[in-house]
Design a protein around this motif. Structure first.
Motif, mmCIF file in Angstrom:
data_model
loop_
_atom_site.group_PDB
_atom_site.id
_atom_site.type_symbol
_atom_site.label_atom_id
_atom_site.label_comp_id
_atom_site.label_asym_id
_atom_site.label_seq_id
_atom_site.Cartn_x
_atom_site.Cartn_y
_atom_site.Cartn_z
ATOM 1 N N LEU A 1 41.109 68.447 60.357
ATOM 2 C CA LEU A 1 41.524 69.296 59.120
ATOM 3 C C LEU A 1 40.903 68.729 57.676
ATOM 4 C CD1 LEU A 1 45.618 69.579 59.733
ATOM 5 C CD2 LEU A 1 43.718 71.473 60.171
ATOM 6 N N ILE A 2 40.727 67.610 57.624
ATOM 7 C CA ILE A 2 40.015 67.079 56.336
ATOM 8 C C ILE A 2 38.525 67.614 56.388
ATOM 9 C CG2 ILE A 2 39.223 65.033 55.262
ATOM 10 C CD1 ILE A 2 41.755 63.613 56.493
ATOM 11 N N ARG A 3 37.904 67.680 57.645
ATOM 12 C CA ARG A 3 36.466 68.122 57.703
ATOM 13 C C ARG A 3 36.486 69.630 57.425
ATOM 14 N NH1 ARG A 3 36.586 64.351 61.929
ATOM 15 N NH2 ARG A 3 36.544 66.160 63.396
ATOM 16 N N TRP A 4 37.445 70.238 58.076
ATOM 17 C CA TRP A 4 37.464 71.585 58.053
ATOM 18 C C TRP A 4 37.690 72.108 56.469
ATOM 19 C CZ3 TRP A 4 35.711 75.831 60.268
ATOM 20 C CH2 TRP A 4 36.244 77.202 60.035
ATOM 21 N N PHE A 5 38.512 71.446 55.845
ATOM 22 C CA PHE A 5 39.070 71.940 54.460
ATOM 23 C C PHE A 5 38.315 71.082 53.211
ATOM 24 C CE2 PHE A 5 43.137 72.898 56.529
ATOM 25 C CZ PHE A 5 43.028 74.231 56.521
ATOM 26 N N ALA A 6 37.515 70.194 53.557
ATOM 27 C CA ALA A 6 36.499 69.608 52.454
ATOM 28 C C ALA A 6 35.671 70.151 51.853
ATOM 29 C CB ALA A 6 36.141 68.049 53.124
ATOM 30 N N PRO A 7 35.160 70.002 50.620
ATOM 31 C CA PRO A 7 34.237 70.871 50.074
ATOM 32 C C PRO A 7 33.008 70.648 50.861
ATOM 33 C CG PRO A 7 35.486 69.695 48.454
ATOM 34 C CD PRO A 7 36.081 69.249 49.554
ATOM 35 N N PRO A 8 32.168 71.744 51.174
ATOM 36 C CA PRO A 8 31.107 71.685 51.959
ATOM 37 C C PRO A 8 29.970 70.454 51.405
ATOM 38 C CG PRO A 8 31.356 73.730 51.434
ATOM 39 C CD PRO A 8 32.259 72.964 50.469
ATOM 40 N N GLU A 9 29.982 70.172 50.188
ATOM 41 C CA GLU A 9 29.227 69.152 49.612
ATOM 42 C C GLU A 9 29.465 67.864 49.947
ATOM 43 O OE1 GLU A 9 31.667 70.537 46.196
ATOM 44 O OE2 GLU A 9 30.701 71.364 47.702
ATOM 45 N N ALA A 10 30.732 67.706 50.260
ATOM 46 C CA ALA A 10 31.321 66.320 50.636
ATOM 47 C C ALA A 10 31.361 65.741 52.423
ATOM 48 C CB ALA A 10 32.798 66.247 50.401
ATOM 49 N N VAL A 11 30.850 66.709 52.957
ATOM 50 C CA VAL A 11 31.002 66.510 54.427
ATOM 51 C C VAL A 11 29.646 67.127 55.151
ATOM 52 C CG1 VAL A 11 31.964 66.903 56.675
ATOM 53 C CG2 VAL A 11 33.428 66.642 54.639
ATOM 54 N N GLU A 12 28.912 66.208 55.823
ATOM 55 C CA GLU A 12 27.638 66.679 56.529
ATOM 56 C C GLU A 12 28.159 67.350 57.784
ATOM 57 O OE1 GLU A 12 24.836 66.195 53.558
ATOM 58 O OE2 GLU A 12 24.308 66.700 55.426
#
Length: 294
Positions: free
Chosen positions: A279-290
């Protein structure tokens, strides 16, 4: 069936009470009925919709992790937990519309026009799917163990009537139902799971089963254009994930579905670490997760 000591039960109750005490509590009237929301953390708003015979406690093993990244908002839906029920018959066909409007008004009151993310579990997945198009600020949706698919089920045991018994017999009925319906095996039944289930069931006044069994999600999501993540436990008795996933994805490139190993229906409890990360990866802002979900 496993029995739990009074000390284990007390420890589970204390953990739930601590989590409850750490929340900001919002109680306000919606459509003339008192509705209770709980809030933890800060950041983008993430609304968590519990399942049938549930409450905010369905998310007890997820709140702390999610609150490090989001402003977590968890309602008790009308007729569940600490929220009042509608003054209407249990199977009144207008109940769903009233429920959806109550949730939409609650989100508007607490979030306003800011961006919001939404997650629903089980019956709450069917509700979240219907609620999503009503939220103008919604960015992404996640459905966990979602009902509303209308496909085949894999029921393995009948459920015990916990209302017909008291004391230790009631505790055993709750434990049996957790094993038969919510979790992958008797070994997954813990004192914490038992207390969440018992406390939530005993406050449930809304009859959700007939709504959960409907094939509502495909239609309500047909024209929904925001990304959707769907996940079911591999041993979820309420669904055949390999059928429900593609059916609800409907060939939309922004929809993903997956099966979570070693888990039953209550996937965010039984595999909390995996679901929290998902869920964290799905909802985190795109720039925050590669590379989401990589």
């Amino acid at each position: 069936m496993q029995e739990f000591s009074s000390a284990a039960i007390a420890e589970a109750d204390a953990a739930l009470d601590r989590l409850d005490a750490s929340a900001i509590r919002h109680a306000f009237d919606v459509q003339g009925y008192r509705m209770v929301w709980r809030e933890w953390g800060s950041g983008p708003a993430l609304v968590l919709i519990h399942g049938g015979h549930g409450s905010w406690m369905h998310w007890a093993k997820n709140i702390d992790a999610l609150a490090r990244h989001f402003r977590v908002l968890a309602p008790d839906m009308p007729g569940f937990g600490d929220s009042e029920d509608f003054d209407m018959p249990p199977y009144d066909p207008d109940r769903v519309e009233r429920l959806l409007e109550s949730l939409a008004q609650g989100v508007a009151r607490l979030v306003g026009t800011a961006p919001v993310y939404l997650t629903g579990f089980s019956f709450g997945g069917a509700i979240a799917g219907a609620l999503a198009p009503r939220l103008p600020g919604l960015q992404r949706l996640a459905l966990l163990g979602s009902a509303g698919h209308g496909g085949p089920r894999r029921d393995r045991e009948s459920l015990s009537d916990w209302r017909a018994v008291t004391g230790k017999e009631r505790e055993q009925a709750f434990a049996q139902n957790l094993q038969a319906f919510m979790l992958s095996s008797r070994h997954a039944v813990s004192a914490l799971a038992l207390q969440i289930h018992a406390r939530s069931c005993e406050k449930t006044r809304f009859r959700s089963k007939s709504i959960s069994r409907r094939s509502s999600l495909r239609d309500v999501l047909k024209d929904f254009d925001k990304p959707i993540l769907m996940a079911w436990g591999e041993d979820d008795v309420t669904v055949v994930p390999e059928e429900a996933g593609p059916m609800l994805a409907q060939d939309h490139p922004s929809r993903q579905w997956r099966v979570v190993a070693d888990s039953g229906h209550w996937v965010q409890f039984e595999q909390a670490d995996e679901i929290n990360g998902l869920l964290i990866r799905w909802f985190a802002p795109p720039e925050a997760v590669e590379g989401r979900l990589s």
